[in-house]
Motif scaffolding. Structure first.
Motif, mmCIF file in Angstrom:
data_model
loop_
_atom_site.group_PDB
_atom_site.id
_atom_site.type_symbol
_atom_site.label_atom_id
_atom_site.label_comp_id
_atom_site.label_asym_id
_atom_site.label_seq_id
_atom_site.Cartn_x
_atom_site.Cartn_y
_atom_site.Cartn_z
ATOM 1 N N GLN A 185 8.507 2.461 10.473
ATOM 2 C CA GLN A 185 9.093 3.176 9.067
ATOM 3 C C GLN A 185 8.521 2.705 7.761
ATOM 4 O OE1 GLN A 185 12.106 4.430 9.262
ATOM 5 N NE2 GLN A 185 12.315 3.895 11.634
ATOM 6 N N GLY A 186 7.450 2.141 7.882
ATOM 7 C CA GLY A 186 6.454 1.992 6.660
ATOM 8 C C GLY A 186 6.095 0.635 6.589
ATOM 9 N N CYS A 187 4.740 0.427 6.627
ATOM 10 C CA CYS A 187 3.979 -0.767 6.464
ATOM 11 C C CYS A 187 3.099 -0.900 5.405
ATOM 12 C CB CYS A 187 3.114 -1.203 7.892
ATOM 13 S SG CYS A 187 1.835 0.146 8.100
ATOM 14 N N GLU A 188 2.624 -2.102 4.995
ATOM 15 C CA GLU A 188 1.621 -2.077 3.778
ATOM 16 C C GLU A 188 0.307 -1.486 4.185
ATOM 17 O OE1 GLU A 188 -0.537 -5.755 1.650
ATOM 18 O OE2 GLU A 188 1.476 -6.188 2.223
ATOM 19 N N PHE A 245 -2.014 -4.801 7.958
ATOM 20 C CA PHE A 245 -0.812 -5.694 7.917
ATOM 21 C C PHE A 245 0.318 -4.528 8.197
ATOM 22 C CE2 PHE A 245 -3.538 -7.366 4.802
ATOM 23 C CZ PHE A 245 -3.627 -8.679 5.080
ATOM 24 N N ARG A 246 0.042 -4.234 9.608
ATOM 25 C CA ARG A 246 1.278 -3.514 10.162
ATOM 26 C C ARG A 246 2.956 -3.890 10.202
ATOM 27 N NH1 ARG A 246 -1.340 0.759 13.002
ATOM 28 N NH2 ARG A 246 0.568 1.825 13.119
ATOM 29 N N ASN A 247 2.760 -5.300 10.192
ATOM 30 C CA ASN A 247 4.227 -6.099 10.254
ATOM 31 C C ASN A 247 4.528 -6.478 8.890
ATOM 32 O OD1 ASN A 247 4.622 -6.214 13.299
ATOM 33 N ND2 ASN A 247 2.754 -7.090 13.108
ATOM 34 N N GLU A 307 4.692 1.433 2.372
ATOM 35 C CA GLU A 307 5.203 2.750 2.254
ATOM 36 C C GLU A 307 4.428 3.563 3.284
ATOM 37 O OE1 GLU A 307 7.615 3.884 0.451
ATOM 38 O OE2 GLU A 307 7.886 1.976 -0.498
ATOM 39 N N ARG A 308 3.400 3.089 3.925
ATOM 40 C CA ARG A 308 2.658 3.862 4.993
ATOM 41 C C ARG A 308 3.085 3.734 6.189
ATOM 42 N NH1 ARG A 308 -3.573 2.336 3.936
ATOM 43 N NH2 ARG A 308 -3.653 4.481 5.088
ATOM 44 N N VAL A 309 2.992 5.076 6.711
ATOM 45 C CA VAL A 309 3.656 5.053 8.152
ATOM 46 C C VAL A 309 2.267 6.022 8.801
ATOM 47 C CG1 VAL A 309 4.990 6.553 9.745
ATOM 48 C CG2 VAL A 309 6.026 5.703 7.891
ATOM 49 N N LEU A 310 1.486 4.904 9.773
ATOM 50 C CA LEU A 310 0.481 5.336 10.290
ATOM 51 C C LEU A 310 0.722 5.715 11.697
ATOM 52 C CD1 LEU A 310 -1.694 2.198 8.923
ATOM 53 C CD2 LEU A 310 -1.655 4.478 8.203
#
Length: 597
Positions: free
Chosen positions: A399-402, A406-408, A412-415
């Motif tokens: 849904q959006g990580c830093e 820092f995926r957890n 705003e970033r969805v990689l």
């Protein structure tokens, strides 16, 4: 020691009778085993030394005796090799476990009652004394048994025979041709070489009738007796290597002719390495029942995660068991299914060696040591419930990580990389983790207007078995999420998820798994999104979820469901004559899986 035995526990007469029984029985067993081993090509001096030393340690130190560091240092100073010391450690542990076990104590009690005619229950104090005498008796038997002379006797006999043959050949060679008439090699009975009395001489042959010179009879030329010709071995008669790794490779080669996945091939090789480390054996002819028992016992005591670290390949058995002692109980002992698979591989190893003409111990029956399954197949691993999947995919990874580091952490970033796509693909296909993580771009194909994953062996990974080779259509929701766009971007390279490729991964060495690359981050996401993940869900739980969802939908035929998941129906007709389900039917079934993201 017998004088110190109290009357209320065990009488000196009974103790003496029991001790005599133990010593006599053990010496007879040793002789029998040595006779069998000699028939297989010679005694195992290392195993004999280990057994004798182990029984002596159990007799002097008690049934809980262990090989200490000081013992290892002392044995090394005496010139014992690491292999011999390791063999002693294995034997000591195996014998100690046996004499401490309830089945062994029950057998002692039964044998003692039969020997003495007792019918009453034996008190614990008497059983302990019987066990003590049992250990001391076996130690005494091993101390008194001479080293196996079978090889030496055979070698001396062979030397005598060879010497006699060479002497005769030399006489024939040095004798002039015209003096060789009637020359014969005197047959020496084997009994004479062994020291037995020679047999009675045979009666002389009758003389030929006298022929007068007047008779026109041609006289044959004197027969020249040349050395007997030694025939070379038959060219196409195979001589097989009896080493365990060599037999395993031949077994794999035979199975590969009928089809065997690279994953299964690696399982056979891993079994061989593990069996060798635990038992210390390298020759299939030396496998005995006690080795199989020891193998099974260690599998139940070793760390569950053993073999996943590169350091494990060079660790010793004591180091492995020492590590297991530092772990919590739920991380120790392989699963019953894995243990039984290793035992099945051992049975196949012995069977293949026997087919090759290699003598193996017929008493070894690995199937008898199979471990009882603790759970039903459907209960072995937890299955995702739909609300749990929905909660997982509300996590920051989807849904959006830093940032990529820092995926957890929310952001705003969805990689949309492998960590993003593989769990979603698992929820919408039911495929295995490595089947998805190690996809190459060419595995995404289109036929009849339907995009599907062609799950076959590729350069990155194998497949589990034949039924794992299949075509799985792409769920409509995956297309909406942009999966096909990801595929197009990836076509510039080879891997569908290149960031998941392990370091130093190659087609020749595929031990490192693509799925391990993102496993830590995914497991952390499970803990954070599912309040600690108390049901111990994992990515494979999505495979069970997809299987159950399809099974609950009565509109999905069993054949279609099995083809999607990569399983095989049990009936013979489906296995032998059934064709793969049409892509259209597979696509319709896949799209029945609920939308969870």
């Amino acid at each position: 020691m017998l004088d110190s035995i109290r009357q209320e526990t065990l009488s000196p007469a009974d103790a003496s009778k029991w001790l005599r029984h133990v010593v006599t029985e053990e010496m007879a067993r040793i002789r029998k085993d040595r006779a069998l081993i000699f028939a297989d090509g010679g005694a195992d001096a290392q195993a004999d030394w280990a057994a004798a030393t182990a029984w002596r340690m159990l007799a002097t130190r008690g049934v809980n005796a262990e090989l200490e560091d000081e013992d290892r240092a002392e044995l090394a100073a005496e010139g014992r090799s690491p292999a011999e010391i390791n063999q002693l450690d294995i034997t000591l542990n195996m014998l100690g476990q046996d004499v401490r076990s309830e089945p062994r104590i029950r057998r002692m009690a039964r044998a003692f009652r039969e020997m003495t005619g007792r019918e009453e229950h034996l008190p614990a104090s008497m059983l302990l004394m019987l066990r003590k005498l049992f250990v001391e008796g076996r130690a005494a038997a091993w101390e008194q048994m001479p080293a196996d002379q079978g090889i030496e006797i055979a070698s001396e006999l062979a030397a005598l025979l060879a010497k006699d043959l060479l002497r005769h050949e030399r006489e024939v060679f040095l004798t002039p041709l015209d003096s060789r008439d009637g020359m014969r090699m005197a047959a020496v009975p084997i009994e004479q070489l062994m020291g037995a009395a020679p047999a009675e001489p045979a009666a002389p042959a009758p003389q030929a009738a006298h022929v007068t010179p007047a008779e026109d009879v041609s006289v044959p030329a004197p027969e020249v007796h040349r050395p007997a010709q030694v025939l070379p071995p038959v060219a196409d008669e195979p001589v097989f290597d009896a080493s365990i790794p060599a037999v395993i490779e031949r077994l794999i080669l035979q199975k590969s002719r009928n089809g065997i996945s690279s994953v299964t091939q690696q399982q056979y090789r891993s079994f061989g390495a593990l069996f060798g480390m635990i038992t210390g054996l390298t020759d299939v002819r030396g496998i005995r029942k006690q080795h199989v028992s020891r193998f099974r016992d260690v599998l139940q005591q070793m760390p569950k995660s053993w073999g996943k670290s590169p350091k494990d390949a060079h660790a010793t058995l004591p180091e492995m068991l020492a590590r297991a002692k530092t772990l919590p109980p739920d991380q120790v002992g392989l699963a019953p299914g894995t243990i039984n698979r290793h035992l099945d591989h051992l049975a196949q190893l012995l069977s293949h060696a026997d087919d090759d003409g290699i003598p193996v111990d017929e008493k070894v029956k690995p199937a008898k040591l199979r471990v009882k399954e603790e759970k039903r197949d459907r209960d072995k691993r937890a299955t995702f419930r739909q609300p749990e999947l929905e909660a997982l995919f509300r996590h920051t990874i989807w849904q959006g990580c830093e940032s990529i580091r820092f995926r957890n952490d929310p952001g705003e970033r969805v990689l949309k990389d492998g960590l993003y796509w593989v769990p979603i693909l698992a929820a919408y296909t039911g495929a295995r983790r490595e089947e998805l993580a190690a996809l190459v771009v060419g595995d995404v194909q289109v036929e009849e207007g339907i995009t599907f994953l062609n799950i076959v062996e590729n350069d990155n990974r194998g497949v589990k078995n034949f039924s794992s080779v299949r075509r799985v259509p792409i769920h409509d929701r995956l297309i909406e999420l942009g999966f096909l766009k990801h595929v197009e971007k990836a076509r510039k390279g080879k891997d569908l998820f290149p960031e998941l490729r392990p370091n130093n991964h190659s087609k020749a060495d595929r031990k490192k798994k693509y799925g391990d690359t993102f496993n830590y981050a995914f497991r952390k996401a499970l803990r954070l999104s599912l309040e600690g993940n108390p049901r111990k869900l994992c990515l494979h739980s999505m495979r069970h979820y997809a299987r159950d969802q399809l099974a609950l939908d009565i509109s999905v035929p069993d054949k279609v469901r099995y083809d999607l998941i990569g399983h095989e129906l049990d009936d013979v007709d489906s296995k032998t004559y059934g064709e793969a389900s049409p892509l259209k039917s597979l696509q319709e079934a896949v799209n029945k899986l609920p939308v969870v993201i």
